[in-house]
Design a protein around this motif. Structure first.
Motif, PDB file in Angstrom:
ATOM      1  N   GLY A 130       0.627  -1.446   0.282  1.00 10.82           N
ATOM      2  CA  GLY A 130       0.105   0.357   0.189  1.00 10.82           C
ATOM      3  C   GLY A 130       0.926   1.265   0.568  1.00 10.82           C
ATOM      4  N   ASP A 131       0.583   2.269  -0.139  1.00 14.99           N
ATOM      5  CA  ASP A 131       0.977   3.891  -0.256  1.00 14.99           C
ATOM      6  C   ASP A 131      -0.138   4.819  -0.047  1.00 14.99           C
ATOM      7  OD1 ASP A 131       2.153   5.820  -0.859  1.00 14.99           O
ATOM      8  OD2 ASP A 131       2.297   5.787  -3.486  1.00 14.99           O
ATOM      9  N   LEU A 132       0.554   5.170   1.158  1.00 17.81           N
ATOM     10  CA  LEU A 132      -0.541   6.113   2.320  1.00 17.81           C
ATOM     11  C   LEU A 132      -0.691   7.325   1.741  1.00 17.81           C
ATOM     12  CD1 LEU A 132      -0.483   4.633   6.089  1.00 17.81           C
ATOM     13  CD2 LEU A 132      -1.194   4.264   4.148  1.00 17.81           C
ATOM     14  N   HIS A 133       0.162   8.019   0.850  1.00 21.50           N
ATOM     15  CA  HIS A 133      -0.022   9.273  -0.249  1.00 21.50           C
ATOM     16  C   HIS A 133       0.396   9.221  -1.574  1.00 21.50           C
ATOM     17  CE1 HIS A 133       1.172  13.708   0.660  1.00 21.50           C
ATOM     18  NE2 HIS A 133      -0.130  13.752  -0.255  1.00 21.50           N
ATOM     19  N   ILE A 134      -1.370   9.269  -2.239  1.00 24.01           N
ATOM     20  CA  ILE A 134      -1.154   9.550  -3.179  1.00 24.01           C
ATOM     21  C   ILE A 134      -2.047  10.573  -4.391  1.00 24.01           C
ATOM     22  CG2 ILE A 134      -1.646   8.217  -5.317  1.00 24.01           C
ATOM     23  CD1 ILE A 134      -2.087   5.474  -4.305  1.00 24.01           C
ATOM     24  N   GLU A 135      -1.992  11.931  -4.371  1.00 28.06           N
ATOM     25  CA  GLU A 135      -2.614  12.745  -4.890  1.00 28.06           C
ATOM     26  C   GLU A 135      -2.462  12.553  -7.112  1.00 28.06           C
ATOM     27  OE1 GLU A 135      -2.280  16.506  -2.962  1.00 28.06           O
ATOM     28  OE2 GLU A 135      -1.590  15.818  -1.373  1.00 28.06           O
TER      29      GLU A 135
END
Length: 511
Positions: A130-135
């Motif tokens: 998972g990746d907790l910061h995607i904009e």
């Protein structure tokens, strides 16, 4: 461990541009690339970087381009001028890179097929990424995650930079499932102010930021609002944040990013406004920033606080690809959105932007607490699997913030994955770390911590607690609020934090 291939391509050139002289037209030809998984033979999505002979990045019209790369599923047709080109193809840290070059010349047409080789399949062992910061744009997220072999993608869709005049409730959204093994969910948020940066998940509410200033109200006020959402999760986005010791003292944060978005593929993203500066005499080089982050995390663990480490690419906010920094959570059985977050909350995690560690200590994943009776000594046997496409010289075992064992990879291989035994006669914690050779950035993998409790005496370091107590005092001097009432409201949380850290200093069990 890179895989290389090289193709020389010849293309026929047919240029017909209405209203433009053929003498000035740039000759272009089509080059088709198809990509498959080498083992399954299935078509897959990938990320690709393409450069011309001068080293200039080539963007591809119609593809999902970002910074120096683009992503596509299975097939792409490149329309390029004649010349020499080089490329790198990637699909996340479980696949080998594919690099190569080709030449486009007039007079022929061609295509090529690329097979991407997976060398580790983390999900087969229960580890899901998972990746907790995607904009990034919601419409692109499925392709972006497929191209990076990423399974959990909370999308940051609100920040305090986009002010609104009243609080709103986000729709009750369910995670979107795709490709049978991946999920994304819009609605996460990022709060970035003078005190630092926080990430909010599952709060179902977008706060009003109309009355927010750089310092007022305290971010703790926003943390308090999240308590009405049972599934809410707040992650400390940047451990260097000035308000780090205030947030830790509040007891209302759940995890902390250690593989932060400032760690890029080719260097460190310099953002001076991202908090308390590090000691440049101890950490003089840009790549030392990652070591400073880890020191802060270890100091926190030494105070008896058990926040799991996480990872975030910040893609869309910084230039990283989605999933460059990622956190794997260990899930027993079928993957679901809830089970992944439950695993994260209990600390069954590893973080990485390179080496892939899979530890087992007496059959337990990270986050486990080993318990012993007063006067008893616990001996712990550590088994470790490692997969990496970057060169790694050695592994480290870190116990209570100190490196206690350095194991060369040939020694680890000769021991068939068994690491040196650890012995605990008092409470504490430990984890395993691997760093790859890279002079520009910190490329590393790290397990979440394991914990040891001997009797009822916790491990609390006086020097670590004093470190954060001093930080609280230092932070107070940076606050600029002219309004006396507002300043008083903000500083009440600083006073509470001082009491918290002073209590730990006074009740510490080790120096």
């Amino acid at each position: 461990m890179h895989k290389f291939f090289s193709v020389a391509l010849r293309f026929s050139t047919a240029v017909c541009l209405s209203g433009i002289s053929t003498e000035n037209a740039v000759a272009r030809s089509e080059f088709e690339i198809r990509v498959f998984d080498q083992d399954s033979g299935q078509p897959i999505a990938v990320r690709m970087q393409l450069k011309d002979a001068r080293g200039r990045v080539r963007r591809v019209p119609g593809a999902v381009n970002y910074d120096d790369h683009f992503v596509f599923f299975h097939r792409i047709v490149l329309q390029l001028p004649t010349g020499n080109y080089s490329f790198e193809m990637d699909r996340g840290p479980e696949y080998h890179y594919r690099t190569g070059h080709f030449t486009i010349e007039a007079g022929a047409e061609d295509s090529t097929t690329v097979h991407m080789k997976r060398f580790t399949d983390m999900k087969q062992e229960g580890w899901w990424s998972g990746d907790l910061h995607i904009e990034r744009r919601t419409r692109d997220i499925e392709l972006l995650m497929l191209a990076e072999d990423l399974h959990i993608g909370p999308l940051t869709t609100w920040t305090n930079r986009h002010k609104q005049t009243s609080a709103t409730t986000t729709p009750t959204l369910e995670p979107v499932s795709f490709d049978d093994q991946a999920f994304y969910l819009p609605g996460s948020g990022r709060l970035e102010r003078s005190g630092g940066s926080l990430l909010f998940f599952h709060t179902r509410e977008i706060p009003s930021f109309d009355s927010f200033s750089a310092e007022y109200p305290s971010s703790v006020e926003l943390l308090k609002r999240t308590r009405k959402f049972p599934a809410a999760h707040v992650n400390i986005d940047q451990p260097t944040s000035w308000d780090l010791p205030i947030w830790l003292a509040s007891g209302m944060v759940h995890s902390i990013t250690v593989a932060t978005s400032r760690l890029g593929r080719d260097g460190i993203f310099e953002k001076k406004e991202w908090g308390r500066p590090h000691d440049e005499t101890l950490y003089p080089n840009p790549q030392d920033f990652g070591q400073w982050i880890q020191k802060l995390y270890f100091e926190m663990l030494n105070c008896g606080l058990r926040l799991p480490p996480t990872a975030a690419s910040g893609s869309g906010f910084v230039k990283n690809p989605v999933g460059y920094n990622r956190v794997y959570a260990y899930v027993d059985g079928e993957l679901t959105w809830k089970k992944w977050w439950d695993a994260l909350n209990t600390g069954r995690v590893i973080i990485t932007n390179g080496p892939l560690l899979r530890p087992s200590v007496h059959g337990r994943a990270p986050g486990h607490v080993f318990r012993g009776q007063p006067g008893e000594s616990l001996k712990l046997a550590i088994d470790l699997k490692l997969g990496t496409r970057d060169h790694v010289d050695y592994l480290e075992i870190i116990k209570n913030g100190r490196v206690v064992h350095v194991i060369r990879l040939d020694e680890w291989a000769a021991a068939r994955g068994r690491l040196p035994e650890l012995e605990f006669s008092r409470s504490g914690w430990f984890l395993i770390r691997a760093a790859a050779e890279n002079s520009d950035t910190l490329r590393f993998g790290m397990t979440g911590p394991y914990y040891v409790e001997i009797g009822n005496t916790p491990y609390i370091s006086r020097s670590s607690a004093q470190f954060f107590l001093d930080w609280v005092y230092e932070r107070a001097h940076t606050i600029r609020l002219e309004n006396t009432k507002q300043r008083k409201e903000v500083l009440k949380y600083h006073r509470a934090a001082r009491r918290f850290w002073k209590h730990l200093v006074d009740t510490a069990t080790v120096e």
